[in-house]
Design a protein around this motif. Structure first.
Motif, mmCIF file in Angstrom:
data_model
loop_
_atom_site.group_PDB
_atom_site.id
_atom_site.type_symbol
_atom_site.label_atom_id
_atom_site.label_comp_id
_atom_site.label_asym_id
_atom_site.label_seq_id
_atom_site.Cartn_x
_atom_site.Cartn_y
_atom_site.Cartn_z
ATOM 1 N N MET A 361 -3.262 8.775 -20.827
ATOM 2 C CA MET A 361 -2.951 7.702 -19.944
ATOM 3 C C MET A 361 -1.780 7.732 -19.133
ATOM 4 O O MET A 361 -1.647 7.808 -18.018
ATOM 5 N N ILE A 362 -0.800 7.838 -19.944
ATOM 6 C CA ILE A 362 0.546 7.739 -19.497
ATOM 7 C C ILE A 362 0.887 9.082 -18.569
ATOM 8 O O ILE A 362 1.525 8.983 -17.458
ATOM 9 N N ALA A 363 0.549 10.353 -19.017
ATOM 10 C CA ALA A 363 0.336 11.488 -18.146
ATOM 11 C C ALA A 363 -0.474 11.372 -16.771
ATOM 12 O O ALA A 363 -0.188 11.694 -15.634
ATOM 13 N N GLY A 364 -1.536 10.549 -16.988
ATOM 14 C CA GLY A 364 -2.366 10.455 -15.700
ATOM 15 C C GLY A 364 -1.836 9.463 -14.861
ATOM 16 O O GLY A 364 -1.760 9.813 -13.508
ATOM 17 N N LEU A 365 -0.837 8.415 -15.363
ATOM 18 C CA LEU A 365 -0.212 7.513 -14.457
ATOM 19 C C LEU A 365 0.931 8.576 -13.566
ATOM 20 O O LEU A 365 0.995 8.053 -12.312
ATOM 21 N N LEU A 366 1.447 9.554 -14.015
ATOM 22 C CA LEU A 366 2.576 10.234 -13.454
ATOM 23 C C LEU A 366 1.831 10.967 -12.241
ATOM 24 O O LEU A 366 2.165 11.074 -11.255
ATOM 25 N N ILE A 367 0.521 11.638 -12.722
ATOM 26 C CA ILE A 367 -0.320 12.359 -11.975
ATOM 27 C C ILE A 367 -0.507 11.517 -10.771
ATOM 28 O O ILE A 367 -0.737 11.850 -9.486
ATOM 29 N N ARG A 368 -1.261 10.390 -11.141
ATOM 30 C CA ARG A 368 -1.580 9.586 -9.970
ATOM 31 C C ARG A 368 -0.601 8.957 -8.930
ATOM 32 O O ARG A 368 -0.750 9.242 -7.725
ATOM 33 N N VAL A 369 0.815 8.886 -9.591
ATOM 34 C CA VAL A 369 1.814 8.449 -8.570
ATOM 35 C C VAL A 369 2.054 9.744 -7.573
ATOM 36 O O VAL A 369 2.067 9.605 -6.438
ATOM 37 N N ALA A 370 2.103 11.073 -8.268
ATOM 38 C CA ALA A 370 2.070 12.235 -7.402
ATOM 39 C C ALA A 370 0.959 12.307 -6.499
ATOM 40 O O ALA A 370 1.259 12.729 -5.185
ATOM 41 N N ARG A 371 -0.071 11.921 -6.767
ATOM 42 C CA ARG A 371 -1.466 11.997 -5.650
ATOM 43 C C ARG A 371 -1.101 11.027 -4.256
ATOM 44 O O ARG A 371 -1.315 11.370 -3.494
ATOM 45 N N GLU A 372 -0.856 10.035 -5.063
ATOM 46 C CA GLU A 372 -0.499 8.670 -4.061
ATOM 47 C C GLU A 372 0.633 9.099 -2.812
ATOM 48 O O GLU A 372 0.462 8.940 -1.856
ATOM 49 N N SER A 373 1.428 9.538 -3.374
ATOM 50 C CA SER A 373 2.773 9.880 -2.853
ATOM 51 C C SER A 373 2.639 11.005 -1.811
ATOM 52 O O SER A 373 2.946 11.016 -0.583
ATOM 53 N N SER A 374 1.559 12.028 -2.000
ATOM 54 C CA SER A 374 1.534 12.924 -1.209
ATOM 55 C C SER A 374 0.411 12.502 -0.145
ATOM 56 O O SER A 374 0.510 13.506 1.138
ATOM 57 N N SER A 375 -0.394 11.393 -0.012
ATOM 58 C CA SER A 375 -1.204 11.177 0.685
ATOM 59 C C SER A 375 -0.886 9.941 1.447
ATOM 60 O O SER A 375 -1.866 9.347 2.120
ATOM 61 N N ALA A 376 0.048 9.302 1.239
ATOM 62 C CA ALA A 376 0.568 7.936 1.751
ATOM 63 C C ALA A 376 0.987 7.808 3.064
ATOM 64 O O ALA A 376 2.117 8.424 3.114
ATOM 65 N N GLN A 377 0.535 6.817 3.903
ATOM 66 C CA GLN A 377 1.166 6.546 5.099
ATOM 67 C C GLN A 377 1.623 5.230 4.730
ATOM 68 O O GLN A 377 0.904 4.192 4.467
ATOM 69 N N VAL A 378 2.935 4.716 4.979
ATOM 70 C CA VAL A 378 3.391 3.253 4.529
ATOM 71 C C VAL A 378 3.096 2.301 5.912
ATOM 72 O O VAL A 378 3.800 2.687 6.750
ATOM 73 N N ILE A 379 2.705 1.309 5.425
ATOM 74 C CA ILE A 379 2.821 0.208 6.418
ATOM 75 C C ILE A 379 3.160 -1.089 5.791
ATOM 76 O O ILE A 379 2.816 -1.311 4.606
ATOM 77 N N PRO A 380 3.913 -2.103 6.400
ATOM 78 C CA PRO A 380 4.208 -3.302 6.070
ATOM 79 C C PRO A 380 2.863 -3.931 5.645
ATOM 80 O O PRO A 380 2.043 -4.248 6.219
ATOM 81 N N MET A 381 2.914 -4.818 4.448
ATOM 82 C CA MET A 381 2.002 -5.661 4.278
ATOM 83 C C MET A 381 2.282 -7.187 3.638
ATOM 84 O O MET A 381 1.742 -7.970 3.067
ATOM 85 N N GLY A 382 3.443 -7.285 4.119
ATOM 86 C CA GLY A 382 3.888 -8.907 4.361
ATOM 87 C C GLY A 382 4.216 -9.112 2.777
ATOM 88 O O GLY A 382 4.860 -8.623 1.715
ATOM 89 N N ASP A 383 3.474 -10.254 2.179
ATOM 90 C CA ASP A 383 3.716 -10.868 0.877
ATOM 91 C C ASP A 383 2.816 -10.107 -0.338
ATOM 92 O O ASP A 383 3.056 -10.053 -1.420
ATOM 93 N N ARG A 384 2.035 -9.069 0.244
ATOM 94 C CA ARG A 384 1.264 -8.385 -0.484
ATOM 95 C C ARG A 384 1.989 -7.149 -0.988
ATOM 96 O O ARG A 384 1.469 -6.008 -0.697
ATOM 97 N N VAL A 385 2.638 -7.454 -2.042
ATOM 98 C CA VAL A 385 3.641 -6.036 -2.304
ATOM 99 C C VAL A 385 3.174 -5.788 -3.505
ATOM 100 O O VAL A 385 3.071 -6.426 -4.340
ATOM 101 N N LEU A 386 3.370 -4.544 -3.828
ATOM 102 C CA LEU A 386 3.135 -3.688 -4.985
ATOM 103 C C LEU A 386 4.491 -3.474 -5.705
ATOM 104 O O LEU A 386 5.251 -2.618 -4.809
#
Length: 386
Positions: A361-386
Motif C-alpha cells: 500500500m505504501i508503494a502504491g501511494l508513491l506510485i499514485r503521487v507519480a500518476r497524479e503529478s504527471s496529469s495534474a493541472q493546478v487550479i485554486p480551490m480556496g479553503d478546499r485544500v489538500l
C-alpha cells in the motif's frame, strides 16, 4: 501563488502513467519477486522440518501477496483526495486495534511482545497496517500546518503521540522509532519551525532511553549488540549467527538455496533476519545490487516528490519513500550488526501478512503521487485544500 492553496485537477487527454510511475511500479514488482524467491529459500528448511512441506511459508505468503495487491491496486487507481479523506477514519480504527492488543486476553503474544490480534485463524498486526495511513495523515496535517488552529494542531499531535505510545507499550520499540522518525521527517520536509522539531526529537530520545531503562530485554539487546561475543549462546547468539551468514557469503555468495546458516542455526531467518540469508547466498555483489535497487527507489521517490503539484502530495511521496527505504536500511543494519537487534521486517522480503499489505500500500501511494503529478493541472480551490 502558494502551492498549498492548490489542488490538482485531471485532464483525461493527458496520459497519467508517467515514466516515474512506470519505473516505480516495475521496481516494486522486481523487489517483490526477489523477496518471494529469498523467502522460499530462507524458509524451506524450517517449513520442511516443522510441517513436512518446504513450500508451507511461501504458499501462505502468496495469499498475503494477493491481498496486498488488492490494496496496492486500490491505492494506485484511487485519487489521493479520496485516500486522504478516509485516512483519519483508518487512523482511529487502527489506533483502537493497537489499544486492544494491550488488553489482557485479546492480544496475541509472540516472543514476549503482544503485537497481534487474531481474527479467527488470521493474525493481524495493527502497528504495521497503520503505516500507510500514518503517512497520509501526517502529510495532510503538516502540509496544512499554517492553516490549522492550535487546538487542531494539538489534537493531531496528541493522536500521533497516542499511536506511538500504544506501539511502544506492546512493546515494539523498533516500529515506534520508525513511525516516529517518519512523522518527524515529514514535519521537517513541511518546514515546521526547528524549535518544535528539536523539542520533539529530544522527547523521543528521552522516551526511548526510558523504555530501554525499564525493559530488561531491550537493555540486554543493546548490550549484546555492543559485544555479542560476551554471551555466545544467549543474547548474542542471533547476531553472531547473522554475522556468520553475512561473512560466509564472500564476494559472490554461496548460490541460491545454498545458505548453511538457515539450516536451523539462524533463528527467525525468514522474518527479521532474512537479509543475512540473502547476503550468504548472493554475497557482496548481490548485496551491492540490493543497495543499488534501494538507491534507485529513493531517487525515484525524490523525483516524484520534487515534481508533485502540492505540498501535501510532496509530503506523501517523502513519507512513503522514508518508510520503504528507511525500514529496509534499519533491517539491514540489524542483520549486519550496525544497529541493535530489533523486530523490524524487511519490506516485501520478510514473512508476514500485515507487513506485506502495508508495504504494498505504501508503494502504491508513491506510485499514485507519480500518476497524479504527471496529469495534474493546478487550479485554486480556496479553503478546499489538500
Amino acid at each position: 501563488m502558494d502551492l498549498r492553496l492548490l489542488i490538482p485537477i485531471f485532464d483525461p487527454s493527458v496520459p497519467d502513467w508517467a515514466l516515474s510511475a512506470r519505473l516505480l511500479r516495475w521496481l516494486t514488482f522486481l523487489w517483490l519477486f526477489i523477496g518471494l524467491a529469498v523467502l522460499f529459500s530462507a524458509s524451506y528448511p524450517t517449513a520442511n522440518d516443522e510441517f513436512g512441506d518446504g513450500f508451507y511459508y511461501l504458499k501462505r505468503q502468496l495469499i498475503w501477496v494477493m491481498v496486498g495487491l488488492v490494496g496496492f491496486n486500490l491505492v494506485v487507481y484511487s485519487p489521493l483526495r479520496y485516500l486522504l479523506g478516509v485516512s483519519n477514519w483508518a487512523i482511529f480504527l487502527l489506533l483502537g486495534a493497537i489499544v486492544l492488543t494491550l488488553v489482557p486476553g485479546l492480544g496475541t503474544t509472540v516472543n514476549g511482545a503482544t503485537r497481534w490480534l487474531s481474527i479467527g485463524p488470521v493474525p493481524i498486526q495493527p502497528s504495521e497496517l497503520i503505516k500507510p495511513f500514518l503517512v497520509l495523515q501526517s502529510a495532510l496535517v503538516f502540509g496544512r500546518w499554517d492553516r490549522l488552529s492550535w487546538p487542531d494542531r494539538l489534537r493531531w499531535l496528541g493522536i500521533f503521540s497516542a499511536i506511538l505510545l500504544g506501539i511502544l507499550l506492546q512493546p515494539n520499540l523498533s516500529t515506534t522509532a520508525l513511525c516516529g522518525m517518519s512523522i518527524w521527517l515529514i514535519a521537517l520536509a513541511a518546514g515546521l519551525p526547528y524549535k518544535y522539531l528539536g523539542g520533539t526529537a529530544l522527547s523521543g530520545i528521552c522516551l526511548a532511553l526510558l523504555s530501554i531503562t525499564f525493559k530488561e530485554y531491550q537493555r540486554r539487546r543493546v548490550m549484546s549488540f555492543l559485544n555479542p561475543w560476551n554471551d555466545w549462546f544467549g543474547d548474542g547468539y542471533q547476531l553472531i549467527q547473522s554475522l556468520l551468514a553475512v561473512g560466509s557469503g564472500g564476494i559472490w555468495g554461496n548460490g541460491f538455496g545454498m545458505s548453511q546458516q538457515k539450516l536451523l542455526y539462524l533463528p527467525i531467518q525468514f522474518t527479521d533476519f532474512i537479509f543475512a540469508v540473502f547476503a550468504e547466498e548472493f554475497g557482496f555483489v548481490g548485496s551491492l545490487v540490493m543497495f543499488l535497487m534501494l538507491a534507485s527507489y529513493a531517487t525515484l521517490g525524490l523525483w516524484v516528490a520534487l515534481s508533485a503539484p502540492t505540498l501535501v502530495y510532496q509530503l506523501i511521496a517523502i513519507g512513503s519513500t522514508v518508510v520503504m527505504v528507511g525500514q529496509s536500511l534499519l533491517n539491514i543494519g540489524v542483520a549486519t550488526g550496525a544497529l541493535p537487534t530489533t523486530g523490524l521486517p524487511l519490506p516485501l522480503f520478510s514473512y508476514g501478512g500485515s507487513s506485506m499489505i502495508a508495504s504494498l500500500m505504501i508503494a502504491g501511494l508513491l506510485i499514485r503521487v507519480a500518476r497524479e503529478s504527471s496529469s495534474a493541472q493546478v487550479i485554486p480551490m480556496g479553503d478546499r485544500v489538500l
